[in-house]
Each structure stands twice: as C-alpha cells, then as structure tokens.
Design a protein around this motif. Structure first.
Motif, PDB file in Angstrom:
ATOM      1  N   MET A 150       0.809  -1.193   0.000  1.00 25.50           N
ATOM      2  CA  MET A 150       0.000   0.000   0.000  1.00 25.50           C
ATOM      3  C   MET A 150       0.860   1.268   0.000  1.00 25.50           C
ATOM      4  O   MET A 150       0.669   2.138  -0.824  1.00 25.50           O
ATOM      5  N   SER A 151       1.832   1.351   0.901  1.00 26.75           N
ATOM      6  CA  SER A 151       2.629   2.567   1.043  1.00 26.75           C
ATOM      7  C   SER A 151       3.363   2.930  -0.233  1.00 26.75           C
ATOM      8  O   SER A 151       3.341   4.070  -0.652  1.00 26.75           O
ATOM      9  N   GLU A 152       4.031   1.972  -0.846  1.00 28.18           N
ATOM     10  CA  GLU A 152       4.834   2.274  -2.035  1.00 28.18           C
ATOM     11  C   GLU A 152       3.971   2.812  -3.168  1.00 28.18           C
ATOM     12  O   GLU A 152       4.264   3.853  -3.725  1.00 28.18           O
ATOM     13  N   SER A 153       2.904   2.130  -3.514  1.00 28.81           N
ATOM     14  CA  SER A 153       2.082   2.589  -4.631  1.00 28.81           C
ATOM     15  C   SER A 153       1.341   3.890  -4.290  1.00 28.81           C
ATOM     16  O   SER A 153       1.210   4.764  -5.143  1.00 28.81           O
ATOM     17  N   GLU A 154       0.894   4.028  -3.058  1.00 27.36           N
ATOM     18  CA  GLU A 154       0.222   5.260  -2.633  1.00 27.36           C
ATOM     19  C   GLU A 154       1.207   6.432  -2.664  1.00 27.36           C
ATOM     20  O   GLU A 154       0.884   7.520  -3.124  1.00 27.36           O
ATOM     21  N   GLU A 155       2.415   6.187  -2.190  1.00 28.14           N
ATOM     22  CA  GLU A 155       3.458   7.219  -2.187  1.00 28.14           C
ATOM     23  C   GLU A 155       3.784   7.658  -3.618  1.00 28.14           C
ATOM     24  O   GLU A 155       3.852   8.855  -3.917  1.00 28.14           O
ATOM     25  N   VAL A 156       3.966   6.698  -4.504  1.00 26.71           N
ATOM     26  CA  VAL A 156       4.299   6.998  -5.895  1.00 26.71           C
ATOM     27  C   VAL A 156       3.171   7.785  -6.558  1.00 26.71           C
ATOM     28  O   VAL A 156       3.412   8.758  -7.275  1.00 26.71           O
ATOM     29  N   LYS A 157       1.944   7.370  -6.307  1.00 29.61           N
ATOM     30  CA  LYS A 157       0.789   8.053  -6.892  1.00 29.61           C
ATOM     31  C   LYS A 157       0.711   9.504  -6.418  1.00 29.61           C
ATOM     32  O   LYS A 157       0.526  10.422  -7.225  1.00 29.61           O
ATOM     33  N   LYS A 158       0.874   9.723  -5.126  1.00 30.68           N
ATOM     34  CA  LYS A 158       0.805  11.086  -4.584  1.00 30.68           C
ATOM     35  C   LYS A 158       1.953  11.945  -5.098  1.00 30.68           C
ATOM     36  O   LYS A 158       1.770  13.123  -5.389  1.00 30.68           O
ATOM     37  N   LYS A 159       3.144  11.362  -5.238  1.00 32.13           N
ATOM     38  CA  LYS A 159       4.284  12.110  -5.776  1.00 32.13           C
ATOM     39  C   LYS A 159       4.036  12.498  -7.235  1.00 32.13           C
ATOM     40  O   LYS A 159       4.404  13.591  -7.663  1.00 32.13           O
ATOM     41  N   ARG A 160       3.421  11.599  -7.992  1.00 27.51           N
ATOM     42  CA  ARG A 160       3.115  11.884  -9.397  1.00 27.51           C
ATOM     43  C   ARG A 160       2.088  13.022  -9.493  1.00 27.51           C
ATOM     44  O   ARG A 160       2.230  13.942 -10.304  1.00 27.51           O
ATOM     45  N   ILE A 161       1.077  12.982  -8.652  1.00 30.21           N
ATOM     46  CA  ILE A 161       0.059  14.041  -8.639  1.00 30.21           C
ATOM     47  C   ILE A 161       0.693  15.368  -8.238  1.00 30.21           C
ATOM     48  O   ILE A 161       0.455  16.413  -8.863  1.00 30.21           O
ATOM     49  N   ARG A 162       1.527  15.321  -7.204  1.00 31.73           N
ATOM     50  CA  ARG A 162       2.198  16.547  -6.754  1.00 31.73           C
ATOM     51  C   ARG A 162       3.100  17.114  -7.852  1.00 31.73           C
ATOM     52  O   ARG A 162       3.162  18.326  -8.051  1.00 31.73           O
ATOM     53  N   ALA A 163       3.794  16.237  -8.568  1.00 25.18           N
ATOM     54  CA  ALA A 163       4.665  16.687  -9.662  1.00 25.18           C
ATOM     55  C   ALA A 163       3.855  17.442 -10.714  1.00 25.18           C
ATOM     56  O   ALA A 163       4.321  18.459 -11.257  1.00 25.18           O
ATOM     57  N   GLY A 164       2.659  16.978 -10.989  1.00 27.25           N
ATOM     58  CA  GLY A 164       1.787  17.672 -11.937  1.00 27.25           C
ATOM     59  C   GLY A 164       1.404  19.055 -11.440  1.00 27.25           C
ATOM     60  O   GLY A 164       1.427  20.030 -12.201  1.00 27.25           O
ATOM     61  N   HIS A 165       1.067  19.154 -10.160  1.00 29.80           N
ATOM     62  CA  HIS A 165       0.712  20.460  -9.581  1.00 29.80           C
ATOM     63  C   HIS A 165       1.921  21.393  -9.564  1.00 29.80           C
ATOM     64  O   HIS A 165       1.794  22.587  -9.839  1.00 29.80           O
ATOM     65  N   ARG A 166       3.091  20.850  -9.235  1.00 28.02           N
ATOM     66  CA  ARG A 166       4.309  21.669  -9.237  1.00 28.02           C
ATOM     67  C   ARG A 166       4.610  22.180 -10.648  1.00 28.02           C
ATOM     68  O   ARG A 166       4.992  23.340 -10.828  1.00 28.02           O
ATOM     69  N   ALA A 167       4.474  21.321 -11.635  1.00 26.99           N
ATOM     70  CA  ALA A 167       4.731  21.729 -13.022  1.00 26.99           C
ATOM     71  C   ALA A 167       3.771  22.843 -13.437  1.00 26.99           C
ATOM     72  O   ALA A 167       4.171  23.816 -14.088  1.00 26.99           O
ATOM     73  N   SER A 168       2.525  22.701 -13.055  1.00 30.15           N
ATOM     74  CA  SER A 168       1.526  23.714 -13.377  1.00 30.15           C
ATOM     75  C   SER A 168       1.855  25.045 -12.691  1.00 30.15           C
ATOM     76  O   SER A 168       1.775  26.108 -13.313  1.00 30.15           O
ATOM     77  N   ALA A 169       2.228  24.991 -11.427  1.00 30.43           N
ATOM     78  CA  ALA A 169       2.583  26.210 -10.690  1.00 30.43           C
ATOM     79  C   ALA A 169       3.823  26.871 -11.299  1.00 30.43           C
ATOM     80  O   ALA A 169       3.878  28.095 -11.441  1.00 30.43           O
TER      81      ALA A 169
END
Length: 154
Positions: free
Chosen positions: A1-20
């Motif tokens: 759970m932790s690994e895939s959840e962590e990766v998913k949240k990091k990917r989402i955050r990367a998208g928000h960072r790129a947009s900002a």
C-alpha cells in the motif's frame, strides 16, 4: 500500500508543481512585458496560492507515508525549496500589481513613453528587491511576512 500510494501522490504533486512553475514563468514574462496586465497577474497570484495549498496537503500526505528519517528529511527539504521559489515570485508579483495600480495617478500628466519608462523602472526595482535573501517571519491569513536577512546580519 505505502509504495504505490506514495508513488501516486508524488506523481500528482509533480503535476501540480509543473503547473505552478508554468504559471509562475508566464507571470514573470507578463511582469517583464511592455503590455503588463495587472488583472492577469492577480489571476495568476490566486492560482499560485491555490496550488501551494494543494501541494502543501500532498506534501504532508507524502511525508506521512515515508518510512525512514532520511527520506522524510529529503522530502521536506525538496518541498521547502519549491515553496520558497514560488513564494518569492509571488511577493514580486504582488509588489508589481501594487505599484502598477498606483502608477496611473502619478503618470496622468506624463507622456505614454515616460509612463512606460517609469513602469519598467518599477518592475526592475521589484525584481532587484526580490533577489535579496529573505527569511519568513510569520504566516497570517494566507499572507507570508518576510524580513531582509542581509539587513539583520550587518
């Protein structure tokens, strides 16, 4: 759970960072443009505030999922570096909007070229002002207060 959840949240955050980052870059270009648009600047500022809020929530969720102290420290440092860059840009944008809204009353009796020249000088001063090292002193009502680090250490 932790690994895939962590990766998913990091990917989402990367998208928000790129947009900002994209909006911050567009706003800097607007600031340097001869056709400065204060309304667009205000819109971008609100967008960046919203993005920082979302990114902050994701940062907290990601840190909760990390296993080691080393991972946690690295994650916090990376998050702080990103936020610092965006917040410093936002300060310069807010200053530019404030100066621009005051500029028309000072320039009523001046020619358009004089007004444009003064606006460019104001923008240059703002960019130079923001390039000084600043430190956060307080966060109140979604506003962040900074002080000049170099002035305090002279």
């Amino acid at each position: 759970m932790s690994e895939s959840e962590e990766v998913k949240k990091k990917r989402i955050r990367a998208g928000h960072r790129a947009s900002a980052t994209r909006i911050s870059t567009q706003t800097k270009e607007n600031l340097e443009s001869t056709e400065f648009d204060p309304a667009k600047m205000k819109q971008h500022l609100q967008f960046l505030k919203d993005k920082l809020r979302v990114i902050g929530q994701l940062d907290a969720e990601i840190v909760d999922l990390l296993q080691t102290e080393e991972e946690t420290t690295r994650e916090i440092e990376q998050s702080d570096t990103f936020k610092e860059g965006i917040e410093l840009a936002m300060i310069s944008f807010e200053s530019a909007v404030a100066e621009t809204t005051r500029t028309p009353t000072r320039n009523r009796s001046r020619s358009n070229s004089d007004a444009a020249s003064e606006e460019q000088e104001i923008r240059t001063d703002i960019v130079n002002e923001v390039s000084r090292p600043l430190c956060c002193s307080s966060i109140d009502d979604n506003r962040i207060s900074f002080y000049d680090f170099t002035a305090r250490n002279r």
